[in-house]
Scaffold this active site. Structure first.
Site, PDB file in Angstrom:
ATOM      1  N   ILE A 485       0.739  -1.270  -0.147  1.00 34.17           N
ATOM      2  CA  ILE A 485       0.049  -0.090  -0.056  1.00 34.17           C
ATOM      3  C   ILE A 485       0.892   1.479   0.021  1.00 34.17           C
ATOM      4  O   ILE A 485       0.421   2.404   0.016  1.00 34.17           O
ATOM      5  CB  ILE A 485      -0.817   0.154   1.252  1.00 34.17           C
ATOM      6  CG1 ILE A 485      -0.251  -0.145   2.515  1.00 34.17           C
ATOM      7  CG2 ILE A 485      -2.196  -0.906   1.291  1.00 34.17           C
ATOM      8  CD1 ILE A 485      -1.005   0.058   3.891  1.00 34.17           C
ATOM      9  N   GLY A 488       8.435   3.642   0.454  1.00 36.00           N
ATOM     10  CA  GLY A 488       9.056   4.914   0.867  1.00 36.00           C
ATOM     11  C   GLY A 488      10.646   4.694   1.015  1.00 36.00           C
ATOM     12  O   GLY A 488      11.071   3.564   0.465  1.00 36.00           O
ATOM     13  N   GLY A 491      11.368   1.270   3.016  1.00 40.20           N
ATOM     14  CA  GLY A 491      10.710   0.212   2.600  1.00 40.20           C
ATOM     15  C   GLY A 491       9.669   0.054   1.978  1.00 40.20           C
ATOM     16  O   GLY A 491       8.683   1.147   1.732  1.00 40.20           O
ATOM     17  N   LYS A 507       5.368  -2.145   7.786  1.00 37.39           N
ATOM     18  CA  LYS A 507       6.655  -1.242   7.197  1.00 37.39           C
ATOM     19  C   LYS A 507       7.745  -2.484   7.363  1.00 37.39           C
ATOM     20  O   LYS A 507       8.383  -2.535   8.484  1.00 37.39           O
ATOM     21  CB  LYS A 507       6.658  -0.085   7.700  1.00 37.39           C
ATOM     22  CG  LYS A 507       7.725   0.788   6.870  1.00 37.39           C
ATOM     23  CD  LYS A 507       7.479   2.350   7.106  1.00 37.39           C
ATOM     24  CE  LYS A 507       7.910   2.825   8.346  1.00 37.39           C
ATOM     25  NZ  LYS A 507       7.793   4.293   8.465  1.00 37.39           N
ATOM     26  N   ASP A 603      10.297  15.809  10.563  1.00 39.21           N
ATOM     27  CA  ASP A 603       9.577  15.414   9.285  1.00 39.21           C
ATOM     28  C   ASP A 603       7.995  15.466   9.012  1.00 39.21           C
ATOM     29  O   ASP A 603       7.549  14.593   8.546  1.00 39.21           O
ATOM     30  CB  ASP A 603      10.240  13.862   9.040  1.00 39.21           C
ATOM     31  CG  ASP A 603      10.027  13.623   7.635  1.00 39.21           C
ATOM     32  OD1 ASP A 603      10.189  14.595   6.383  1.00 39.21           O
ATOM     33  OD2 ASP A 603      10.178  12.371   7.126  1.00 39.21           O
TER      34      ASP A 603
END
Length: 794
Positions: A485, A488, A491, A507, A603
């Site tokens: 889905i 990045g 991974g 993830k 971030d």
């Protein structure tokens, strides 16, 4: 025999006279032993009489009578107390045996002040104190100033035996002792728990030690002012940021109401004073007032908050949140309606904090997020009480042998009396056990450098090392590529379903990724500490087979970015966008203010703001997060990391990171939400490549309405847009000191939402004359061809 009878009769007479004298206090204890150790005469302290040591000698069994006296004219720490002028020295194991007239909770107060008497330098004394069921002190010594140790024990037998046991080649001493009944109901069996939130039962049999008893906003409350002869100390020295707080006093306003506190719970002088948010920096700042206390790690603590609204002039005027550590324990507390609909009603709240590994305990109060509520918060008093561990001990020396959290929540039965030899053996065994476990842990860390204990998780992570790799293979259909889905820098992200039916986002780290072990560890360390509605929850992790896998709660509606441009998803209304921005701001505000230290996300971007099935926003991806500067520092010097287009220029050029770097990035997100275009699009003409620069030009012209998302044309109220543009502009100030705190950003966003939703008398809410008009065609927005609808940050 006759002499012993006469002494007992005299003790009873003195205690009876004293009980009559304290009827005016509102509480007359059934058991009331007050002894001035080493004194040859009775000693008056306020309205209380401590009997002479020789009149209580029938209560004491000791191998040698050593009565000590100091010839100092005053005691510097407690010059108003004569109890420290004399002491009894114990050269061997000694016992006080008190007859108990009424079973139940009793105070035990032990007074210590070290002075030199003949060959006894009491600052060198080292000893233990215990009862039949509990260890109160071990390896205890008093080096200089006076010390009062206060305990609250549930006594179920007809006698209470308190034993003083000197360490090898040492001695014990005591200046005074109290054994006094506690009113029934002062400590109930139930309390709330902090993490996870819930109920705690089993307080009644627990032994408690008063670690701190604090009068917020007031002076020291001495025992003769308190119906239970307690001392309350001022809070000033515990404030984390004293300039953020101010004192308020209105003792005459305090009311004791049915179902709330009584004068025995805390005196009027405690409820009639409070520490509140400093009005000189409100509402321009949104912050918490925090206090920090030293505690012994390895124990559970009972934290009692005392509240009384002495600041409001009308009902429903004060709303605020209450925190213990990073956890919010009461949200949107309205003191005027908690018990009865009236102001200044005194009451308390009890919370049990699970076994802590930290030697610091922080409590905070801060403003509510309720729309229209003036930012304010108060606290009147606080008590922090240590609870005995699973071995029945309250001694800090015994914290090394604490068992699991679950065992400490069980009711503590009668523990076998502890002799000093057995006690030392247990402590040594505990230390050896801990060293052995530490060595084993270090060996495991050498084998697997990424294993980090997780304090939260699912049924798979109860072993402390996360979720098994096989469970994640099964959850993701063996990491089926059709289940991906998102992709990045770290991974790929897979949708998964655990065996218990829980939807998750998995993830899986790419071994060739530049974002490796450090980010993996940081993500776990950060999210294992936090629980907040607007921060994504980490369910677990896996570091087997050289894999680095993070498992999050599944966010049904993916990223904020995917709903703004590039994915073809339906456009969101202005209200929905504002609510999402408010949710994300709350999450960031919590990171900046809700924990022991500032946490800087580093971030912040629309791809790291996730949306659940109800479009509730949650900040995600903490792999780059960093602890902020200390109170006496202005910034953290660190290498620049983040995403282009969102980076704080001050941080980029100076490599000096502060929480205001997150504020800048969030300002870019705000314009991204408004304009629905990429923050950096090289396919566009030079003057509009960077969203932040382009939007700021239109904002400064006062023409921000010309660049909004075309789907919002005719749907935003001008005053809502104006407020939104103003706060975004402030976030993007060149200098960090000129940017608002996240609390201010949150406050203004909520106001922008309020302006959007308000109804003008005689004017329908959707009347087009009150909404932003059509866009000029020449400044229409550009989209983004990138697609992403992942359920976690990538």
């Amino acid at each position: 025999m006759m002499m012993g009878y006469r002494k007992a009769e005299l003790v009873t007479w003195v205690l009876s006279i004293w009980c009559l004298s304290c009827l005016s206090s509102g509480f007359s204890p059934v058991d009331n032993y007050l002894i001035d150790c080493g004194s040859s005469t009775n000693t008056s302290v306020g309205n209380r009489i401590f009997i002479a040591d020789n009149l209580a000698s029938n209560l004491l069994s000791t191998p040698e009578d050593v009565l000590a006296k100091t010839y100092l004219n005053s005691i510097t720490s407690f010059s108003d107390s004569p109890l420290y002028q004399t002491a009894r020295v114990f050269t061997g194991p000694s016992k006080y045996t008190f007859s108990i007239g009424q079973s139940g909770r009793h105070w035990i107060r032990l007074y210590f002040y070290p002075f030199v008497y003949n060959s006894y330098n009491m600052s060198l004394a080292n000893f233990a104190v215990s009862t039949q069921d509990h260890v109160l002190l071990s390896n205890f010594s008093v080096k200089s100033s006076a010390v009062v140790k206060e305990y609250s024990l549930n006594v179920t037998s007809n006698v209470l035996v308190i034993t003083f046991t000197p360490s090898s080649n040492s001695f014990a001493f005591l200046n005074a002792i109290e054994v006094v009944s506690v009113p029934t109901g002062l400590i109930t069996d139930d309390a709330n728990t902090v993490s996870p939130p819930g109920s705690f039962k089993g307080l009644l049999p627990m032994a408690l030690e008063t670690v701190w008893r604090v009068n917020m906003g007031g002076q020291t409350v001495k025992p003769d002012i308190d119906t239970l002869w307690r001392t309350w100390i001022p809070d000033k020295s515990f404030l984390v940021q004293p300039n953020a707080a101010t004192n308020v006093s209105n003792v005459a306003a305090v009311k004791y109401v049915r179902g709330g506190s009584t004068q025995d719970t805390a005196p009027r002088t405690v409820y009639g004073t409070a520490t509140r948010m400093n009005p000189e920096i409100v509402p321009n700042k949104n912050f918490n007032v925090s206090w920090e206390f030293n505690v012994d790690p390895g124990f559970q603590y009972l934290v009692r908050f005392h509240f009384c609204d002495i600041v409001s002039t009308s009902l429903n005027q004060l709303y605020f949140n209450v925190f213990i550590g990073p956890w919010i324990v009461v949200k949107n507390l309205d003191l005027s309606t908690y018990l009865v609909t009236q102001l200044a009603a005194a009451y308390y709240m009890d919370y049990v904090l699970v076994t802590t590994a930290s030697n610091k305990l922080r409590v905070s109060v801060g403003p509510s997020n309720i729309l229209g509520a003036y930012p304010n918060a108060i606290l009147n008093g606080l008590e922090i009480m240590k609870m005995n561990n699973s071995e029945g001990s309250l001694s800090a020396a015994d914290s090394v042998i604490i068992l699991s959290d679950s065992s400490s929540k069980k009711n503590v039965g009668v523990i076998v009396g502890v002799s000093i030899g057995a006690f030392i053996s247990v402590v040594l065994a505990g230390i050896l056990f801990v060293l052995y476990r530490k060595r084993r842990r270090l060996d495991r860390q050498k084998q697997s450098k990424t294993r980090i204990p997780l304090s939260m998780g699912s049924k798979y992570s109860n072993n402390g090392y996360g979720i098994p790799f096989l469970a994640l293979q099964e959850a993701t259909n063996n990491f089926d590529e059709s289940w991906v889905i998102g992709i990045g820098g770290f991974g790929k992200v897979y949708k998964g379903v655990l065996s218990d039916g829980t939807k998750v986002a998995v993830k899986k780290g790419n071994p060739q990724s530049q974002q490796g072990l450090a980010e993996f560890q940081t993500e776990i360390e950060m999210l294992s500490q936090f629980r907040h509605r607007h921060l994504v929850s980490l369910i677990g992790y896996c570091d087997e087979k050289n894999e680095m896998i993070l498992v999050y709660e599944y966010m049904e509606n993916g990223t904020l970015k995917s709903h703004l441009y590039g994915s073809g998803l339906p456009s969101m209304s202005w209200k929905e966008r504002l609510e999402i921005c408010i949710g994300a701001a709350r999450g960031l505000h919590y990171l900046h203010t809700g924990y022991t230290k500032v946490i800087i996300h580093r971030d912040v971007k629309s791809a790291n703001i996730l949306l659940d099935e109800n479009l509730v926003a949650k900040v995600a991806d903490f792999g780059l997060s960093k602890t902020g500067p200390e109170i006496d520092q202005t910034h953290v010097s660190t290498a620049v990391k983040g995403s282009f287009g969102y980076l704080d220029p001050e941080y980029f050029w100076r490599q000096q990171l502060t929480e205001k770097s997150d504020v800048y990035s969030f300002g870019v997100v705000l314009f991204e939400v408004l304009c629905a275009r990429s923050v950096l699009d090289s396919s566009l003409s030079e003057e509009i490549v960077y969203l932040a620069e382009w939007a700021m030009k239109w904002q400064k012209r006062g023409q921000l309405d010309q660049i909004i998302d075309t789907t919002l044309v005719g749907k935003i109220r001008p005053d809502s847009l104006k407020k939104f543009g103003e706060i975004a502009e402030k976030c993007l100030a060149d200098s960090g000191v000129d940017r608002p705190a996240m609390g201010d950003v949150l406050w203004n966003l909520e106001y922008a939402l309020q302006l959007q939703e308000r109804v003008i008398d005689g004017d329908p809410k959707e009347n087009k004359s009150n909404l932003i008009g059509e866009l000029s065609p020449q400044v229409n927005n550009s989209g983004d061809s990138n697609t992403s609808n992942s359920a976690v940050p990538v």
